[in-house]
Design a protein around this motif. Structure first.
Motif, PDB file in Angstrom:
ATOM      1  N   THR A   1      27.695  33.549  18.627  1.00  0.00           N
ATOM      2  CA  THR A   1      27.416  32.177  18.243  1.00  0.00           C
ATOM      3  C   THR A   1      27.973  31.178  19.250  1.00  0.00           C
ATOM      4  N   GLU A   2      28.533  31.655  20.350  1.00  0.00           N
ATOM      5  CA  GLU A   2      29.204  30.769  21.279  1.00  0.00           C
ATOM      6  C   GLU A   2      28.340  30.447  22.489  1.00  0.00           C
ATOM      7  N   ASP A   3      28.652  29.313  23.130  1.00  0.00           N
ATOM      8  CA  ASP A   3      28.111  29.002  24.434  1.00  0.00           C
ATOM      9  C   ASP A   3      29.185  29.358  25.446  1.00  0.00           C
ATOM     10  N   PHE A   4      28.838  30.209  26.407  1.00  0.00           N
ATOM     11  CA  PHE A   4      29.827  30.719  27.338  1.00  0.00           C
ATOM     12  C   PHE A   4      29.697  30.048  28.700  1.00  0.00           C
ATOM     13  N   LEU A   5      30.838  29.831  29.333  1.00  0.00           N
ATOM     14  CA  LEU A   5      30.861  29.284  30.677  1.00  0.00           C
ATOM     15  C   LEU A   5      30.507  30.357  31.704  1.00  0.00           C
ATOM     16  N   TYR A   6      30.905  31.611  31.417  1.00  0.00           N
ATOM     17  CA  TYR A   6      30.635  32.729  32.321  1.00  0.00           C
ATOM     18  C   TYR A   6      29.851  33.820  31.593  1.00  0.00           C
ATOM     19  N   ASP A   7      29.051  34.531  32.368  1.00  0.00           N
ATOM     20  CA  ASP A   7      28.391  35.710  31.813  1.00  0.00           C
ATOM     21  C   ASP A   7      29.402  36.836  31.620  1.00  0.00           C
ATOM     22  N   ALA A   8      30.313  36.992  32.581  1.00  0.00           N
ATOM     23  CA  ALA A   8      31.250  38.108  32.508  1.00  0.00           C
ATOM     24  C   ALA A   8      32.558  37.799  33.215  1.00  0.00           C
ATOM     25  N   THR A   9      33.603  38.462  32.746  1.00  0.00           N
ATOM     26  CA  THR A   9      34.877  38.534  33.458  1.00  0.00           C
ATOM     27  C   THR A   9      35.033  39.959  33.951  1.00  0.00           C
ATOM     28  N   VAL A  10      35.527  40.094  35.174  1.00  0.00           N
ATOM     29  CA  VAL A  10      35.767  41.412  35.740  1.00  0.00           C
ATOM     30  C   VAL A  10      37.239  41.753  35.563  1.00  0.00           C
ATOM     31  N   SER A  11      37.505  42.885  34.915  1.00  0.00           N
ATOM     32  CA  SER A  11      38.871  43.337  34.659  1.00  0.00           C
ATOM     33  C   SER A  11      39.102  44.634  35.431  1.00  0.00           C
ATOM     34  N   TYR A  12      40.037  44.604  36.392  1.00  0.00           N
ATOM     35  CA  TYR A  12      40.220  45.756  37.266  1.00  0.00           C
ATOM     36  C   TYR A  12      41.669  45.848  37.728  1.00  0.00           C
ATOM     37  N   GLN A  13      42.044  47.032  38.163  1.00  0.00           N
ATOM     38  CA  GLN A  13      43.331  47.242  38.806  1.00  0.00           C
ATOM     39  C   GLN A  13      43.099  47.117  40.314  1.00  0.00           C
ATOM     40  N   HIS A  14      44.032  46.530  41.025  1.00  0.00           N
ATOM     41  CA  HIS A  14      43.745  46.067  42.381  1.00  0.00           C
ATOM     42  C   HIS A  14      43.434  47.161  43.394  1.00  0.00           C
ATOM     43  N   ASP A  15      43.708  48.416  43.067  1.00  0.00           N
ATOM     44  CA  ASP A  15      43.278  49.490  43.959  1.00  0.00           C
ATOM     45  C   ASP A  15      41.757  49.595  44.021  1.00  0.00           C
ATOM     46  N   ALA A  16      41.065  49.022  43.029  1.00  0.00           N
ATOM     47  CA  ALA A  16      39.604  49.078  42.978  1.00  0.00           C
ATOM     48  C   ALA A  16      38.965  47.796  43.510  1.00  0.00           C
ATOM     49  N   LYS A  17      39.724  46.981  44.251  1.00  0.00           N
ATOM     50  CA  LYS A  17      39.225  45.659  44.635  1.00  0.00           C
ATOM     51  C   LYS A  17      38.029  45.723  45.588  1.00  0.00           C
ATOM     52  N   GLN A  18      37.943  46.755  46.410  1.00  0.00           N
ATOM     53  CA  GLN A  18      36.808  46.835  47.331  1.00  0.00           C
ATOM     54  C   GLN A  18      35.499  47.014  46.558  1.00  0.00           C
ATOM     55  N   LEU A  19      35.480  47.966  45.625  1.00  0.00           N
ATOM     56  CA  LEU A  19      34.300  48.168  44.785  1.00  0.00           C
ATOM     57  C   LEU A  19      34.056  46.948  43.906  1.00  0.00           C
TER      58      LEU A  19
END
Length: 195
Positions: free
Chosen positions: A18-36
């Motif tokens: 029921t909400e209007d969102f500012l973003y489609d998605a947030t990316v949640s990751y551990q920094h070892d995966a930052k390249q991908l």
């Protein structure tokens, strides 16, 4: 000390659909995966998709706790880079748990072919299909599956739920029952009179 998800849940009680969102998605990751992570982020935010994606390296400032909670609250999806290092990092646990408790749609990505989720992470992602970015599929094929999941989840969240039809009030049901019994009594007595 990181924020407790239960405290943040109280700040946001509206359901995701029921909400209007500012973003489609947030990316949640551990920094070892930052390249991908960066590779996927760039593809998501460029044409033809042009998704609005929150990523810490682009939008983090001030209080880490506040930015993390705001990113989840303002996004329809949380894309989780599932790995053992993600599982062991407390900030990742808090972010994913908060998204789960605020009823955000989760899209887990399998990035380590030898890792299976356990503990709190297994509980959170168990109900979702994981997109395989561990190298089993070519990157483009895995990315296409990710985009399809986003569109599929978005479509489902926009499908209205049919309203429930409440039962008639008790007094109405009692009236119908009384009228029915009265009719049966009249019919029965008329049968007796004719016999």
């Amino acid at each position: 000390l990181l924020f407790e998800p239960q405290i943040l849940v109280a700040k946001k009680e509206e359901k995701a659909e029921t909400e209007d969102f500012l973003y489609d998605a947030t990316v949640s990751y551990q920094h070892d995966a930052k390249q991908l992570c960066n590779q996927i982020y760039e593809r998501l935010t460029l044409p033809p998709h042009n998704f609005k994606v929150w990523l810490d390296k682009k939008m983090m400032y001030g209080s880490t706790r506040e930015r993390m909670s705001e990113s989840v609250e303002r996004s329809q999806f949380l894309i989780i880079f599932v790995s053992d290092k993600y599982y062991k990092r407390q900030s990742c646990q808090v972010e994913a748990t908060y998204a789960h408790e605020t009823k955000r749609l989760l899209i887990p990505l399998k990035i380590d072919k030898d890792y299976e989720p356990k503990g709190w992470l297994a509980f959170i992602v168990a109900a979702y299909n994981r997109v395989n970015f561990s190298g089993k599929l070519p990157f483009d094929e895995a990315f296409t599956e990710l985009v399809e999941q986003i569109y599929r989840h978005r479509q489902q969240s926009r499908t209205p739920t049919p309203p429930l039809v409440p039962p008639p009030p008790a007094s109405t049901r009692a009236t119908h029952f009384s009228e029915h019994m009265f009719s049966r009594c009249r019919f029965s007595s008329s049968q007796q009179n004719h016999s």
